[in-house]
Design an enzyme around this catalytic site. Structure first.
Site, PDB file in Angstrom:
ATOM      1  CE  LYS A  82      -3.079  -1.365   0.159  1.00 30.12           C
ATOM      2  NZ  LYS A  82      -2.251  -0.407   0.859  1.00 30.12           N
ATOM      3  CG  ASP A 116      -1.514   2.838   1.122  1.00 31.99           C
ATOM      4  OD1 ASP A 116      -1.395   2.707  -0.103  1.00 31.99           O
ATOM      5  OD2 ASP A 116      -1.065   2.015   1.935  1.00 31.99           O
TER       6      ASP A 116
END
Ligand code: NAD
Length: 346
Positions: free
Chosen positions: A176, A210
């Site tokens: 991330k 994600d």
């Protein structure tokens, strides 16, 4: 006949049931393969509070340091009572920096996906699991995410080394870094550097986590080796377990340069503890990883033979539906499944 020592940590909940089952299977396979094991049982978890007043007694750490290899059941940590987390402390103190979790489709275990064969490498010593939390003002708390070049580099190295040795094609890093530019940025930079400088023969891919999770549930077969920091690895391990039939079939290893502790991904399963229903397969499979590890570092081929015998035994028991535990849709208990395995490893 060679004799090797293994530290056994039964743990809590279903831990004593599944580790006892794994021990019996490993002993039977060892006897058939020409190697024997001495088991040194050590306390940890809630059970250890009663006997030793601590969730992770010093003698348990010393035994693993001495014998270098352990098989561990899951442990519970009392929430909010000031006891340190056994798993986090164990991994940090012994520098068991690589959590390795192979997630594979198993014969006759019906799931939404076929041919899943993923190995997760999770950094095991830092990230948000450093436990550095502060209340900086009333009603405002912080949790510190730590990344060091040393830890990012060694986990990347472990993942690529594994991929190279096992003829794996690709390493995918979940991150991330678009948000956590420094911490995840460092993780990515180290992974990319190890790839570029040492393993250009292996494909390398970076995915924002994600998106990575969405891709995993869409088509897990596109993944090979996954590499990620601590918290992401914790979550993705359970997600991946769900792809192949649940926590009952996913083994794990915590590996460092000086010791290794093998344990299933699942927890203490308090809902079924003591009922004789627990599926010991994940713990048995962790035992297979342990035997393969021992074969390498002790240079003892008999350990590898024992591991292969166990693997063949559980593949047969599952494919032929000989004893199917409740979590996999059958009615067999821990004992019936264990006996079925023992019969076939001999
Ligand atoms: P869990 O893995 O214990 O259980 C989740 C579900 O899966 C439950 O329904 C359980 O019955 C089932 N399950 C798990 N293992 C199974 C097995 N071998 N056979 C059949 N069914 C099985 O997760 P949880 O309920 O979130 O956690 C319970 C406790 O375990 C918590 O205290 C947690 O902190 C601890 N935990 C410990 C470890 C570890 O020591 N390595 C790992 C995860 C959770």
């Amino acid at each position: 006949m060679a004799k090797h020592t293994i530290v056994l940590i039964p743990g809590d909940g279903i831990g004593p049931e599944v580790t006892a089952a794994a021990r019996r299977v490993i002993d039977a396979a060892g006897a058939a393969a020409g190697v024997s094991f001495e088991w040194v049982t050590m306390p940890a978890g809630e059970a250890a509070i009663k006997t030793d007043g601590d969730t992770l007694p010093e003698k348990t750490l010393e035994a693993i340091t001495q014998y270098k290899v352990g098989l561990k059941g899951p442990v519970g940590t009392p929430i909010g009572k000031g006891f340190r987390s056994v798993n986090v402390t164990l991994r940090k103190k012994l520098e068991l920096y690589a959590a390795v979790r192979p997630v594979r489709s198993m014969p006759n275990v019906k799931t939404r996906y076929d041919n899943v064969d993923i190995v997760i490498f999770r950094e095991n010593t830092e990230g948000l699991y450093t436990g550095i939390e502060n209340e900086i003002a009333p009603g405002v708390v912080t949790s510190l995410k730590v990344a060091t070049e040393k830890a990012c580099d060694r986990i990347a190295r472990a993942a690529f080394r594994y991929a190279n040795r096992r003829n794996r094609k690709k390493v995918t890093v979940f991150h991330k870094a678009n948000i956590m530019k420094l911490t995840d940025g460092l993780f990515l930079r180290c992974a990319k550097q190890v790839w570029e400088e040492e393993y250009p023969n292996i494909q390398y891919e970076e995915l924002i986590i994600d998106n990575g999770c969405m891709q995993l549930v869409k088509d897990p077969t596109r993944f090979d080796v996954l590499l990620m920091e601590n918290l992401y690895g914790d979550l993705v391990s359970d997600l991946c377990a769900g792809l192949v039939g649940g926590l009952g079939v996913v083994p794990g290893a915590n590996i460092g340069d000086h010791a290794a502790v093998f344990e299933a991904v699942h927890g203490t399963a308090p809902d079924i503890a003591g009922k004789g229903w627990a599926n010991p397969l994940a713990c048995v499979m962790s035992g297979v990883m342990m035997l393969n590890h021992m074969a390498d570092f002790l240079r003892d081929d008999a350990c590898k033979t024992a591991a292969d015998r166990i693997k063949n035994a559980y593949n047969t028991v599952l494919s032929e539906g000989i004893a199917v535990t409740r979590d996999l849709g059958g009615t067999a208990g821990t004992e019936e499944f264990t006996e079925a395995l023992i019969k076939r490893v001999k």
